[in-house]
Design a protein around this motif. Structure first.
Motif, PDB file in Angstrom:
ATOM      1  N   LEU A   9      39.187  17.312 -12.521  1.00  0.00           N
ATOM      2  CA  LEU A   9      39.170  18.104 -13.746  1.00  0.00           C
ATOM      3  C   LEU A   9      37.958  17.778 -14.614  1.00  0.00           C
ATOM      4  CD1 LEU A   9      42.852  18.426 -15.011  1.00  0.00           C
ATOM      5  CD2 LEU A   9      41.256  20.264 -14.428  1.00  0.00           C
ATOM      6  N   TYR A  10      37.675  16.482 -14.782  1.00  0.00           N
ATOM      7  CA  TYR A  10      36.524  16.110 -15.596  1.00  0.00           C
ATOM      8  C   TYR A  10      35.234  16.613 -14.956  1.00  0.00           C
ATOM      9  CZ  TYR A  10      33.474  13.544 -18.714  1.00  0.00           C
ATOM     10  OH  TYR A  10      32.523  13.238 -19.643  1.00  0.00           O
ATOM     11  N   SER A  11      35.175  16.552 -13.637  1.00  0.00           N
ATOM     12  CA  SER A  11      33.946  16.964 -12.958  1.00  0.00           C
ATOM     13  C   SER A  11      33.710  18.465 -13.100  1.00  0.00           C
ATOM     14  CB  SER A  11      33.999  16.569 -11.478  1.00  0.00           C
ATOM     15  OG  SER A  11      34.834  17.428 -10.725  1.00  0.00           O
ATOM     16  N   VAL A  12      34.780  19.241 -13.174  1.00  0.00           N
ATOM     17  CA  VAL A  12      34.642  20.680 -13.390  1.00  0.00           C
ATOM     18  C   VAL A  12      34.204  20.961 -14.827  1.00  0.00           C
ATOM     19  CG1 VAL A  12      35.908  22.867 -13.498  1.00  0.00           C
ATOM     20  CG2 VAL A  12      36.284  21.295 -11.588  1.00  0.00           C
ATOM     21  N   ALA A  13      34.750  20.181 -15.774  1.00  0.00           N
ATOM     22  CA  ALA A  13      34.416  20.383 -17.177  1.00  0.00           C
ATOM     23  C   ALA A  13      33.011  19.917 -17.521  1.00  0.00           C
ATOM     24  CB  ALA A  13      35.435  19.647 -18.056  1.00  0.00           C
ATOM     25  N   SER A  14      32.515  18.874 -16.833  1.00  0.00           N
ATOM     26  CA  SER A  14      31.201  18.315 -17.163  1.00  0.00           C
ATOM     27  C   SER A  14      30.459  17.897 -15.892  1.00  0.00           C
ATOM     28  CB  SER A  14      31.378  17.109 -18.095  1.00  0.00           C
ATOM     29  OG  SER A  14      30.133  16.604 -18.507  1.00  0.00           O
ATOM     30  N   PRO A  15      30.102  18.857 -15.040  1.00  0.00           N
ATOM     31  CA  PRO A  15      29.468  18.495 -13.758  1.00  0.00           C
ATOM     32  C   PRO A  15      28.144  17.764 -13.925  1.00  0.00           C
ATOM     33  CG  PRO A  15      29.340  20.866 -14.143  1.00  0.00           C
ATOM     34  CD  PRO A  15      30.260  20.308 -15.182  1.00  0.00           C
ATOM     35  N   GLY A  16      27.357  18.140 -14.925  1.00  0.00           N
ATOM     36  CA  GLY A  16      26.069  17.470 -15.109  1.00  0.00           C
ATOM     37  C   GLY A  16      26.226  15.998 -15.374  1.00  0.00           C
ATOM     38  N   ASN A  17      27.192  15.640 -16.200  1.00  0.00           N
ATOM     39  CA  ASN A  17      27.426  14.237 -16.500  1.00  0.00           C
ATOM     40  C   ASN A  17      27.922  13.482 -15.271  1.00  0.00           C
ATOM     41  OD1 ASN A  17      27.291  12.203 -18.488  1.00  0.00           O
ATOM     42  ND2 ASN A  17      29.497  12.284 -18.802  1.00  0.00           N
ATOM     43  N   VAL A  18      28.767  14.136 -14.472  1.00  0.00           N
ATOM     44  CA  VAL A  18      29.271  13.509 -13.258  1.00  0.00           C
ATOM     45  C   VAL A  18      28.137  13.248 -12.272  1.00  0.00           C
ATOM     46  CG1 VAL A  18      30.680  13.919 -11.196  1.00  0.00           C
ATOM     47  CG2 VAL A  18      31.627  14.350 -13.465  1.00  0.00           C
ATOM     48  N   TYR A  19      27.256  14.208 -12.086  1.00  0.00           N
ATOM     49  CA  TYR A  19      26.131  13.996 -11.171  1.00  0.00           C
ATOM     50  C   TYR A  19      25.175  12.931 -11.715  1.00  0.00           C
ATOM     51  CZ  TYR A  19      27.642  18.254  -8.771  1.00  0.00           C
ATOM     52  OH  TYR A  19      28.369  19.194  -8.081  1.00  0.00           O
ATOM     53  N   TYR A  33      33.174  16.512  -8.263  1.00  0.00           N
ATOM     54  CA  TYR A  33      33.439  15.096  -7.999  1.00  0.00           C
ATOM     55  C   TYR A  33      33.248  14.766  -6.523  1.00  0.00           C
ATOM     56  CZ  TYR A  33      35.982  10.731  -7.356  1.00  0.00           C
ATOM     57  OH  TYR A  33      36.336   9.451  -7.001  1.00  0.00           O
ATOM     58  N   GLY A  34      33.881  15.549  -5.644  1.00  0.00           N
ATOM     59  CA  GLY A  34      33.732  15.308  -4.215  1.00  0.00           C
ATOM     60  C   GLY A  34      32.305  15.489  -3.741  1.00  0.00           C
ATOM     61  N   ILE A  35      31.617  16.483  -4.306  1.00  0.00           N
ATOM     62  CA  ILE A  35      30.218  16.707  -3.944  1.00  0.00           C
ATOM     63  C   ILE A  35      29.380  15.487  -4.317  1.00  0.00           C
ATOM     64  CG2 ILE A  35      28.180  18.110  -4.465  1.00  0.00           C
ATOM     65  CD1 ILE A  35      30.160  20.474  -4.894  1.00  0.00           C
ATOM     66  N   SER A  36      29.627  14.922  -5.505  1.00  0.00           N
ATOM     67  CA  SER A  36      28.849  13.752  -5.937  1.00  0.00           C
ATOM     68  C   SER A  36      29.094  12.563  -5.015  1.00  0.00           C
ATOM     69  CB  SER A  36      29.189  13.395  -7.386  1.00  0.00           C
ATOM     70  OG  SER A  36      30.458  12.756  -7.500  1.00  0.00           O
ATOM     71  N   LYS A  37      30.330  12.380  -4.575  1.00  0.00           N
ATOM     72  CA  LYS A  37      30.636  11.252  -3.690  1.00  0.00           C
ATOM     73  C   LYS A  37      29.988  11.427  -2.323  1.00  0.00           C
ATOM     74  CE  LYS A  37      32.995   8.394  -6.177  1.00  0.00           C
ATOM     75  NZ  LYS A  37      32.483   7.023  -6.388  1.00  0.00           N
ATOM     76  N   LEU A  38      30.008  12.636  -1.802  1.00  0.00           N
ATOM     77  CA  LEU A  38      29.360  12.883  -0.516  1.00  0.00           C
ATOM     78  C   LEU A  38      27.846  12.708  -0.637  1.00  0.00           C
ATOM     79  CD1 LEU A  38      29.805  13.695   2.420  1.00  0.00           C
ATOM     80  CD2 LEU A  38      29.563  16.093   1.720  1.00  0.00           C
ATOM     81  N   ALA A  39      27.279  13.102  -1.780  1.00  0.00           N
ATOM     82  CA  ALA A  39      25.843  12.911  -1.997  1.00  0.00           C
ATOM     83  C   ALA A  39      25.472  11.435  -2.018  1.00  0.00           C
ATOM     84  CB  ALA A  39      25.422  13.588  -3.304  1.00  0.00           C
ATOM     85  N   VAL A  40      26.338  10.598  -2.605  1.00  0.00           N
ATOM     86  CA  VAL A  40      26.078   9.151  -2.606  1.00  0.00           C
ATOM     87  C   VAL A  40      26.130   8.617  -1.183  1.00  0.00           C
ATOM     88  CG1 VAL A  40      26.909   6.906  -3.385  1.00  0.00           C
ATOM     89  CG2 VAL A  40      26.909   8.838  -4.963  1.00  0.00           C
ATOM     90  N   GLU A  41      27.115   9.063  -0.392  1.00  0.00           N
ATOM     91  CA  GLU A  41      27.196   8.624   1.000  1.00  0.00           C
ATOM     92  C   GLU A  41      25.887   8.945   1.736  1.00  0.00           C
ATOM     93  OE1 GLU A  41      30.523  10.044   3.175  1.00  0.00           O
ATOM     94  OE2 GLU A  41      32.036   9.342   1.741  1.00  0.00           O
ATOM     95  N   GLN A  42      25.409  10.182   1.591  1.00  0.00           N
ATOM     96  CA  GLN A  42      24.201  10.585   2.308  1.00  0.00           C
ATOM     97  C   GLN A  42      22.968   9.854   1.783  1.00  0.00           C
ATOM     98  OE1 GLN A  42      24.190  12.198   5.025  1.00  0.00           O
ATOM     99  NE2 GLN A  42      21.966  12.257   5.275  1.00  0.00           N
ATOM    100  N   THR A  43      22.918   9.623   0.469  1.00  0.00           N
ATOM    101  CA  THR A  43      21.794   8.873  -0.101  1.00  0.00           C
ATOM    102  C   THR A  43      21.771   7.453   0.453  1.00  0.00           C
ATOM    103  OG1 THR A  43      21.921  10.195  -2.127  1.00  0.00           O
ATOM    104  CG2 THR A  43      20.717   8.112  -2.254  1.00  0.00           C
ATOM    105  N   GLY A  44      22.942   6.851   0.624  1.00  0.00           N
ATOM    106  CA  GLY A  44      23.008   5.527   1.233  1.00  0.00           C
ATOM    107  C   GLY A  44      22.426   5.517   2.636  1.00  0.00           C
ATOM    108  N   ARG A  45      22.624   6.592   3.383  1.00  0.00           N
ATOM    109  CA  ARG A  45      22.063   6.673   4.741  1.00  0.00           C
ATOM    110  C   ARG A  45      20.540   6.764   4.702  1.00  0.00           C
ATOM    111  NH1 ARG A  45      26.685  10.429   5.053  1.00  0.00           N
ATOM    112  NH2 ARG A  45      28.393   9.119   5.831  1.00  0.00           N
ATOM    113  N   VAL A  46      20.027   7.451   3.684  1.00  0.00           N
ATOM    114  CA  VAL A  46      18.568   7.516   3.527  1.00  0.00           C
ATOM    115  C   VAL A  46      18.008   6.112   3.275  1.00  0.00           C
ATOM    116  CG1 VAL A  46      16.697   8.386   2.086  1.00  0.00           C
ATOM    117  CG2 VAL A  46      18.592   9.899   2.722  1.00  0.00           C
TER     118      VAL A  46
END
Length: 320
Positions: free
Chosen positions: A83-93, A144-157
């Motif tokens: 819910l928070y991520s939908v309300a404030s996606p920029g802050n979550v990213y 929220y889920g998108i941000s977590k998956l992005a962190v996973e992929q960034t870790g692989r980089v």
């Protein structure tokens, strides 16, 4: 071992830090603020250190690494919740992704190799089967889920470019006394224990893998200690899904007189926002490679929760 825990003042981070100290490690809790409980522990327990700082600012992150010289990182700091991520996606990213990049950069610059990242089952999106393993497609539908998956992929980089080792633990609907946001099963448990009502007009049909806090801590430490894990992603849950309707019935059985209910239908975050379809997380990979198996099914987790809640709650405020 000296371990820096980002989000070390939070619900999960504080418990991981305490467990590290209990087993003889040094825990450096890094967070922008700390509750009274964390400050008390730091004052009373040798080996538990508090460092105030914002992970979105690289300078204090680097300073914490240089001062405390951690051997490994447990990365809990994030803005959580769909819910928070939908309300404030920029802050979550900004917090979840940019903050994680700062941690990776500090590791690269200071020579720290291993990080255990608290990811989420939200990276999967809608579950395609009643029980899924780590090979399930990742199609997150919320920021929220998108941000977590992005962190996973960034870790692989960072792994490929700088030889860092990022282990991602995909948790599922963690619960324990003191969870800082309203979500089942804690909403139902707390209401039943206080003698209050809690009724949902939806959600009884959805099956979710609820995970007790102690299992989350155990799985994270198993990943921290693993000699040479073969994968960079592990499910971390109970391994069994329970519908909200079944969960309500279990609480009613365990807490007689509980005035709680859930009506049929999917779980809704808002009247127009459906939660992704859930199910159970297959724990085979964690068992085989990390030598970790969950200890708490739902009944045992609820027993531990009720005992912990009553130990913390004055008798005159205890509904039962």
């Amino acid at each position: 071992m000296r371990v820096l825990i980002t989000g070390g003042g939070g619900f999960i981070g504080r418990k991981i830090a305490s467990k590290l100290v209990d087993r003889g490690d040094q825990a450096i809790a890094f967070d922008f603020a700390f509750p009274v409980e964390a400050r008390r522990l730091a004052a009373e327990v040798p080996g538990f250190h508090l460092v105030e700082g914002d992970i979105t600012d690289l300078a204090p992150v680097i300073a914490a690494f240089q001062t405390h010289k951690p051997d490994a990182i447990i990365h809990c700091a994030a803005i959580v919740g769909v819910l928070y991520s939908v309300a404030s996606p920029g802050n979550v990213y900004r917090v979840n992704l940019q903050g994680s990049v700062n941690i990776f950069e500090a590791m690269r610059l200071c020579g720290v190799r291993r990080i255990v990242h608290m990811s989420s089952e939200e990276v999967y999106g809608d579950f395609e089967r009643p029980i899924i393993d780590e090979s399930h497609p990742t199609r997150p539908s919320m920021p929220y889920g998108i941000s977590k998956l992005a962190v996973e992929q960034t870790g692989r980089v960072y792994r490929d470019l700088h030889d860092l080792e990022c282990i991602n633990m995909r948790t599922s609907w963690v619960y324990g006394v003191g969870l800082p946001r309203p979500r089942p099963p804690t909403t139902f448990l707390d209401a039943a224990l206080r003698g209050e009502a809690c009724h949902l007009s939806f959600g009884a049909d959805v099956a979710i893998d609820f995970t007790y806090m102690d299992d989350v801590v155990g799985g994270v430490l198993a990943a921290l200690d693993a000699k040479s894990p073969s994968h960079d992603v592990y499910n971390l849950a109970s391994g069994t899904a329970t519908t909200l309707g079944e969960m309500v019935e279990l609480i009613r059985e365990m807490i007689p007189g509980a005035n709680i209910s859930a009506k049929p239908g999917p779980y809704m975050f808002t009247p127009t926002l459906r939660a992704p379809l859930k199910g159970a997380l297959d724990m085979s990979r964690a068992y085989e490679e990390l030598e970790f198996a969950p200890r708490f099914d739902l009944r045992r987790g609820f027993e531990a929760y009720i005992e912990d809640w009553r130990a913390r709650t004055p008798a005159d405020h205890n509904g039962h």
